[in-house]
Scaffold this active site. Structure first.
Site: not given
Length: 236
Positions: A36, A38, A62, A88, A111, A138
């Site tokens: 991830d 982020h 990700e 997400e 999400d 997510h």
């Protein structure tokens, strides 16, 4: 697993080596890992990190870039043979649709709390299926959100994997998904799997006394953020 701390717009390539070494360590245990980013990694560094990870076959990368940069994500997907996951930070099927249309994403991570609940998540899953994209919801969240996700997962043919926050580092010294329910056994994991929920409603029993007690003088939670040496925001 997290890829890195926050990085500069252009950083030394050597700061990426620890990410590669951690992936190699996990792979040596016989475990696959998604990495991830982020959205903490800017375009110049994201391509370098993806290329360094490629020989070690991560399950996916990700949010290699923030969702606000769809053209960069598209370019990266054409340059690196690693599946890209994101979603997400997207809030509707209309936010998600461009990433499906340009074929830049292989795994979609909506999400349930962002997109507005079970019915909208189900619509998004169906739309993703039409573009041959997997669904991996997510959910670094509490038991209600996770239980709701599982209802969708169970009836979604392109469901791939479910994120859950049991024992995650964000929960250290705080509540976990077992804390405020009376039937924590529903989260028992065996060989990476849990049983489908079979109780009434979402399948969890909320401990209302604990919830009310915790709400007394509770402070609002704020998402952690990263600032660079000049005070600039890097992620929030």
């Amino acid at each position: 697993m997290n890829a890195t701390e926050d990085l500069g717009w252009l950083d030394s390539p050597s700061v990426l080596n620890s990410t590669v070494e951690r992936l190699k360590t996990v792979k040596a245990l016989g475990i696959d890992a998604g990495i991830d980013f982020h959205g903490r990694v800017h375009k110049a560094m994201a391509l370098q990190l993806a290329q360094k990870l490629l020989p070690h076959e991560p399950l996916f990368i990700e949010e290699p870039l923030l969702s606000e940069h769809p053209e960069g994500i598209t370019l990266l997907s054409q340059q690196v043979a690693i599946p890209i996951a994101l979603g997400e930070r997207l809030y509707s099927r209309w936010d998600i649709k461009p990433f499906l249309e340009n074929a830049s994403v292989s795994i979609l991570q909506p999400d349930i709390c962002h997109v507005g609940g079970i019915s909208e998540l189900r619509r998004i899953a169906t739309m993703a299926e039409a573009y041959d994209v997997a669904i991996a919801p997510h959910c670094p969240l509490g038991p209600i959100a996770l239980a709701a996700n599982l209802q969708v997962d169970a009836v979604t043919s392109n469901f791939a994997i479910q994120e859950m926050s049991l024992g995650i580092h964000y929960n250290a010294g705080s509540a976990d998904i077992e804390t405020y329910i009376e039937n924590p056994e529903v989260w028992k994991i065996v060989d990476g799997l849990i049983n489908l929920m079979d109780g009434p409603g979402l399948g969890i029993d909320i401990d209302e006394e604990k919830v009310r007690a915790a709400s007394v003088n509770a402070k609002a939670w704020r998402s952690p953020s990263f600032q660079g040496p000049g005070g600039e925001w890097r992620e929030w």
